[in-house]
Design an enzyme around this catalytic site. Structure first.
Site, mmCIF file in Angstrom:
data_model
loop_
_atom_site.group_PDB
_atom_site.id
_atom_site.type_symbol
_atom_site.label_atom_id
_atom_site.label_comp_id
_atom_site.label_asym_id
_atom_site.label_seq_id
_atom_site.Cartn_x
_atom_site.Cartn_y
_atom_site.Cartn_z
ATOM 1 N N ASN A 6 -13.731 1.080 17.801
ATOM 2 C CA ASN A 6 -13.231 1.286 19.174
ATOM 3 C C ASN A 6 -13.971 2.289 20.038
ATOM 4 O OD1 ASN A 6 -10.888 -0.483 18.947
ATOM 5 N ND2 ASN A 6 -10.190 0.992 17.427
ATOM 6 N N ARG A 66 -10.935 16.498 7.412
ATOM 7 C CA ARG A 66 -11.681 16.886 6.206
ATOM 8 C C ARG A 66 -13.052 17.436 6.584
ATOM 9 N NH1 ARG A 66 -10.448 11.372 3.731
ATOM 10 N NH2 ARG A 66 -8.346 11.619 2.901
ATOM 11 N N GLU A 81 -8.423 -4.748 5.359
ATOM 12 C CA GLU A 81 -8.226 -4.436 3.944
ATOM 13 C C GLU A 81 -7.100 -5.269 3.334
ATOM 14 O OE1 GLU A 81 -9.231 0.096 3.295
ATOM 15 O OE2 GLU A 81 -8.550 -0.256 5.324
ATOM 16 N N ASN A 96 0.850 -1.184 0.000
ATOM 17 C CA ASN A 96 0.000 0.000 0.000
ATOM 18 C C ASN A 96 0.892 1.242 0.000
ATOM 19 O OD1 ASN A 96 -1.795 2.041 0.496
ATOM 20 N ND2 ASN A 96 -2.625 1.182 2.398
ATOM 21 N N MET A 130 -9.918 11.251 17.570
ATOM 22 C CA MET A 130 -11.150 11.119 18.342
ATOM 23 C C MET A 130 -10.889 10.835 19.824
ATOM 24 S SD MET A 130 -14.329 11.458 18.354
ATOM 25 C CE MET A 130 -15.347 11.307 16.909
ATOM 26 N N ARG A 131 -9.798 10.118 20.128
ATOM 27 C CA ARG A 131 -9.508 9.829 21.546
ATOM 28 C C ARG A 131 -9.258 11.124 22.318
ATOM 29 N NH1 ARG A 131 -5.449 5.291 19.539
ATOM 30 N NH2 ARG A 131 -5.203 6.986 18.091
ATOM 31 N N ARG A 186 -2.645 -1.906 -3.340
ATOM 32 C CA ARG A 186 -3.823 -1.073 -3.110
ATOM 33 C C ARG A 186 -3.671 0.179 -3.976
ATOM 34 N NH1 ARG A 186 -5.892 1.690 2.498
ATOM 35 N NH2 ARG A 186 -7.765 2.540 1.591
ATOM 36 N N HIS A 224 -12.665 3.762 0.074
ATOM 37 C CA HIS A 224 -12.736 2.723 1.122
ATOM 38 C C HIS A 224 -13.470 1.489 0.623
ATOM 39 C CE1 HIS A 224 -12.691 6.196 4.264
ATOM 40 N NE2 HIS A 224 -11.460 5.734 4.126
ATOM 41 N N GLY A 261 -10.979 2.603 12.788
ATOM 42 C CA GLY A 261 -10.496 3.057 14.106
ATOM 43 C C GLY A 261 -11.573 3.527 15.072
HETATM 44 P P1 AMP Z 1 -8.103 4.681 11.299
HETATM 45 O O1 AMP Z 1 -7.964 5.762 10.267
HETATM 46 O O2 AMP Z 1 -9.054 3.619 10.922
HETATM 47 O O3 AMP Z 1 -6.778 4.159 11.759
HETATM 48 O O4 AMP Z 1 -8.747 5.378 12.613
HETATM 49 C C1 AMP Z 1 -8.118 6.426 13.297
HETATM 50 C C2 AMP Z 1 -9.118 7.072 14.240
HETATM 51 O O5 AMP Z 1 -9.591 6.085 15.169
HETATM 52 C C3 AMP Z 1 -8.528 8.215 15.077
HETATM 53 O O6 AMP Z 1 -9.421 9.318 15.103
HETATM 54 C C4 AMP Z 1 -8.437 7.599 16.450
HETATM 55 O O7 AMP Z 1 -8.580 8.557 17.460
HETATM 56 C C5 AMP Z 1 -9.659 6.688 16.450
HETATM 57 N N1 AMP Z 1 -9.613 5.710 17.540
HETATM 58 C C6 AMP Z 1 -8.779 4.664 17.686
HETATM 59 N N2 AMP Z 1 -9.021 4.043 18.883
HETATM 60 C C7 AMP Z 1 -10.026 4.737 19.482
HETATM 61 C C8 AMP Z 1 -10.747 4.620 20.718
HETATM 62 N N3 AMP Z 1 -10.466 3.647 21.583
HETATM 63 N N4 AMP Z 1 -11.715 5.518 20.981
HETATM 64 C C9 AMP Z 1 -12.017 6.497 20.111
HETATM 65 N N5 AMP Z 1 -11.390 6.666 18.942
HETATM 66 C C10 AMP Z 1 -10.407 5.801 18.623
#
Ligand code: AMP
Length: 407
Positions: free
Chosen positions: A342, A244, A392, A10, A291-292, A94, A183, A338
Site C-alpha cells: 500500500n 522491533r 496466507e 490462526n 507507517m500511515r 498456522r 513469514h 500492509g
Molecule cells: P500488516 O502487518 O501486513 O497488516 O501491515 C501493517 C502496516 O501496513 C502498518 O504499518 C500500516 O501503517 C501499513 N499500511 C497499511 N496501509 C498503508 C498505506 N496505505 N500506506 C502506508 N502504510 C500502510
C-alpha cells in the site's frame, strides 16, 4: 450438494483469527477474529458472504472458549455457514515455529503434538497458543483432521552457512540456536504468484521477496527454495519494523543493562519488550509504529518520523542489495503485506538509486492505487518489480488440502 470446506485457524498470543474457504473454488465463505482473549475488552468480530460484519464484546477466558465461540457461530442455524462436521474436510492451523523438526506441513497426530511442545520455549507467546488451538478444534470438531502449517517451514532449505550463528557450536547442537526465518507462508505464496505473473517456471527464477508489514522480512529465493532470509532465531532480527529494532549490535544489550541495572535486573522480559515492542518506527519517531501516521507526520515536518522512515527504507535496501549479490542477480523483486502493498512512498524510497542492480521503478505505475497484483518496474528495468497482495489464509488452505490428500 455438500461443498467441502477448509477452516484456517490462526491463534496468536491473545487472539484467534479464522477463515472458512470452499475447497475447490477457494472462495472465502466466513471469516472473523476473537481479540483480547483473557482481557476485559475481549470481543468477537465476524462476517460471512451472507452476513454483514458484527462485533460483540464478551467475556472470553482462553483460546478454547474463543474457538468454541467461532464454531458455534459457524454452525448457527440463522447466520452460520456449515450444517455438519463432515462439510469441513480439514482444519489448517498456522503455527509460528516448527524448529528443525518441521520442514513442511504435517497432519496432526499424537506424536506431532508432542513434538510441537518441544518448541514452546523458542516461541513462548505463539506456539502454546497454536497448540491450544489444535486441542480446542479436536474437542469441538471431533473426527475432522487438522494440519499444521509452519511460518518457519519454507525457510528450512537455507544452507548451514546461512542459518548458523558464529557463537559456540554447542548452542546450536544443544539448544537449537540458529536462524529459522518467519513469514514463510507469505514468501512462499508471493514467490509462486510471481512465477505465474512472469509466465516462467519457479525453477528458473531468482527472486527477492519483501514482506513489509508491522513485522517485516526479506527472503532470497532461488528455484523456489529459500537461500537466506532476514529474520532469525526469532522475528526480532533483520530489517527495522513497526516496534522491533531489527539488526543491532548485540553488545548494546549488556551495555544498557549495565547503565540501568534496576530497570532491567534479571529481567529478560523487560529487555525483550524494549527490543520487540518499544523500538523500530515507534522507538525512533516517538510517535507511532503505524507507517500511515509516520508518513503523515513527515509531510507536516516531523524530523524524527522522517528519520524512522529513512532508517527503515535503508535497512530494506541493504538486504535487497546483499541478497542480489547472494543470488548473483535476480529476475524479480516482490513487495507484499500492509506497507509493501500500500505504500508507493516506501517502495520508491527503497528502490531509489538501485539502477546498478537493474532495478528501476516507474513512478506512475508505482503511484497507481490498486489492491491487485501489478508490475511497477519501468520498461527499462532488468528486474521486474511486482506488488503482490499476500494471502496466507489461502496458502494455508492449499497446504492443508495437499497434506490431507498426500496421506
Ligand atoms: P500488516 O502487518 O501486513 O497488516 O501491515 C501493517 C502496516 O501496513 C502498518 O504499518 C500500516 O501503517 C501499513 N499500511 C497499511 N496501509 C498503508 C498505506 N496505505 N500506506 C502506508 N502504510 C500502510
Amino acid at each position: 450438494m455438500k461443498i467441502l470446506k477448509v477452516l484456517v485457524v490462526n491463534c496468536g498470543s491473545s487472539s484467534v483469527k479464522y477463515t472458512l474457504l470452499e475447497m475447490v473454488s477457494e472462495k472465502k465463505v466466513a471469516w472473523g477474529i476473537v481479540e483480547c482473549i483473557g482481557l476485559s475488552e475481549a470481543y468477537y468480530k465476524r462476517q460471512s458472504v451472507n452476513t454483514d460484519e458484527k462485533k460483540d464484546y464478551m467475556k472470553i477466558a482462553n483460546h478454547r472458549e474463543a474457538i468454541e465461540l467461532v464454531i458455534k457461530n459457524l454452525f448457527d442455524e440463522k447466520v452460520g455457514s456449515i450444517v455438519d462436521n463432515s462439510e469441513i474436510a480439514v482444519v489448517g492451523h498456522r503455527v509460528a515455529h516448527g524448529g528443525v523438526k518441521f520442514s513442511k506441513s504435517v497432519l496432526v497426530t499424537e506424536k506431532v503434538k508432542e513434538d510441537l511442545k518441544e518448541y514452546f520455549a523458542i516461541a513462548p507467546l505463539h506456539n502454546p497458543a497454536n497448540y491450544a488451538g489444535v486441542l480446542a478444534i479436536e474437542k469441538v470438531l471431533p473426527g475432522v483432521p487438522s494440519v499444521l502449517v509452519f511460518d518457519t517451514a519454507f525457510h528450512q532449505t537455507m544452507p548451514d552457512y546461512a542459518y548458523m550463528y558464529a557463537i559456540p557450536y554447542e548452542y546450536y547442537e544443544k539448544d537449537h540456536v540458529r536462524r529459522y526465518g518467519f513469514h514463510g507462508t507469505s514468501h512462499n505464496y508471493v514467490s509462486q504468484r510471481a512465477a505465474t505473473i512472469l509466465n516462467e517456471s519457479l525453477n528458473k527464477l531468482k527472486l527477492i521477496t519483501v514482506h513489509l508489514g508491522n513485522g517485516s522480512s526479506v527472503a532470497a529465493i532461488e528455484k523456489g527454495k529459500v537461500v537466506d532470509t532476514s529474520m532469525g532465531f526469532t522475528p526480532l532480527q533483520g530489517v527495522i519494523m513497526g516496534t522491533r529494532c531489527g539488526d543491532i549490535d548485540p553488545a548494546i544489550i549488556p551495555y544498557i543493562l549495565s547503565f540501568y541495572p534496576q530497570q532491567y535486573k534479571n529481567s529478560s522480559d523487560a529487555l525483550n519488550t524494549l527490543m520487540n515492542k518499544k523500538s523500530g518506527l515507534l522507538g525512533i519517531s516517538g510517535l507511532s509504529a503505524d507507517m500511515r501516521i509516520i508518513i503523515k507526520a513527515i509531510k507536516s515536518g516531523n524530523k524524527r518520523a522522517k528519520l524512522a522512515f529513512e532508517m527503515l527504507c535503508y535497512s530494506v535496501k541493504k538486504y535487497i542489495s546483499a541478497y542480489y549479490g547472494v543470488l548473483n542477480g535476480i529476475d524479480g523483486l516482490i513487495f507484499t503485506a500492509g506497507i509493501g502493498e500500500n505504500s508507493p512512498f516506501v517502495r520508491e524510497k527503497i528502490c531509489a538509486n538501485l539502477h546498478a542492480l537493474g532495478i528501476e521503478v516507474d513512478s506512475e505505475k508505482n503511484n497507481l492505487e490498486s489492491s491487485e497484483e501489478r508490475l511497477i518496474s519501468s520498461s527499462n528495468s532488468k528486474v521486474k518489480v511486482i506488488v503482490i497482495p499476500t494471502n496466507e489464509e489461502l496458502m494455508i488452505a492449499r497446504e492443508s488440502k495437499i497434506c490431507l490428500d498426500g496421506v
